[in-house]
Design a protein around this motif. Structure first.
Motif, short mmCIF file in Angstrom:
data_model
loop_
_atom_site.label_atom_id
_atom_site.label_comp_id
_atom_site.label_asym_id
_atom_site.label_seq_id
_atom_site.Cartn_x
_atom_site.Cartn_y
_atom_site.Cartn_z
N CYS A 21 11.06 -3.29 0.13
CA CYS A 21 11.23 -2.07 0.84
C CYS A 21 10.10 -0.99 0.44
CB CYS A 21 12.74 -1.32 0.27
SG CYS A 21 14.01 -2.33 0.90
N GLN A 22 9.08 -1.28 -0.22
CA GLN A 22 8.09 -0.61 -0.39
C GLN A 22 6.98 -0.82 0.65
OE1 GLN A 22 5.27 1.02 -4.10
NE2 GLN A 22 6.03 -1.02 -4.17
N THR A 23 6.93 0.59 1.47
CA THR A 23 5.81 0.17 2.64
C THR A 23 4.58 0.25 1.98
OG1 THR A 23 6.00 2.80 2.71
CG2 THR A 23 7.63 1.42 3.88
N ASP A 24 3.62 0.30 2.92
CA ASP A 24 2.25 0.31 2.60
C ASP A 24 1.93 1.79 2.30
OD1 ASP A 24 1.47 -2.22 2.94
OD2 ASP A 24 0.66 -1.95 4.96
N TRP A 25 2.43 2.72 2.99
CA TRP A 25 2.22 4.07 2.75
C TRP A 25 2.76 4.54 1.23
CZ3 TRP A 25 6.14 7.82 1.78
CH2 TRP A 25 5.53 9.25 1.57
N HIS A 40 9.59 6.35 -2.55
CA HIS A 40 9.57 4.82 -3.05
C HIS A 40 10.74 4.67 -4.12
CE1 HIS A 40 9.18 1.14 -5.21
NE2 HIS A 40 8.62 1.78 -6.35
#
Length: 127
Positions: A21-25, A40
């Protein structure tokens, strides 16, 4: 005592919450700004909410989620900044203590998260 089922569920949820669930952003910016760090950790906490309310009392679930939110923010605040710096410096491998490399820092970050998750579950399951 904590059952093997609970250990497996917590490990799986942690993997989903902290990695899937951690996006690149979030991953690229949480070491530079508190907003992506808090987003996050907010998402991370939401992933654990159903588990907490099923397995713990209402008070225990709220305490579990709040404790792990704060613990995760504090942990990631320091480890993300350190790992980001080490990655930029190309210090990826392990080295002697206290000069952990990038991967040693990530591994220690995970160790702290698991200690917090399992410890708080054991303590709060008695409420």
């Amino acid at each position: 005592m904590i059952s093997l089922d609970i250990v497996i569920i917590i490990c799986f949820l942690h993997w989903v919450a902290d990695f899937v669930c951690q996006t690149d952003w979030m991953a690229q910016n949480k070491s530079k700004s508190n907003k992506p760090l808090l987003v996050h950790v907010g998402v991370y906490t939401l992933v654990f909410a159903p588990f907490a309310f099923i397995e713990l009392s209402v008070l225990g679930a709220i305490a579990f989620l709040l404790f792990n939110f704060v613990a995760h923010v504090v942990t990631d605040y320091f480890t993300s900044r350190r790992s980001s710096r080490l990655h930029k410096e190309g210090k990826l491998g392990s080295s002697t203590i206290p000069n952990f490399g990038f991967f040693s820092t990530i591994g220690f970050d995970q160790f702290i998260h698991y200690v917090c998750l399992f410890g708080s579950y054991v303590v709060l399951s008695t409420l």
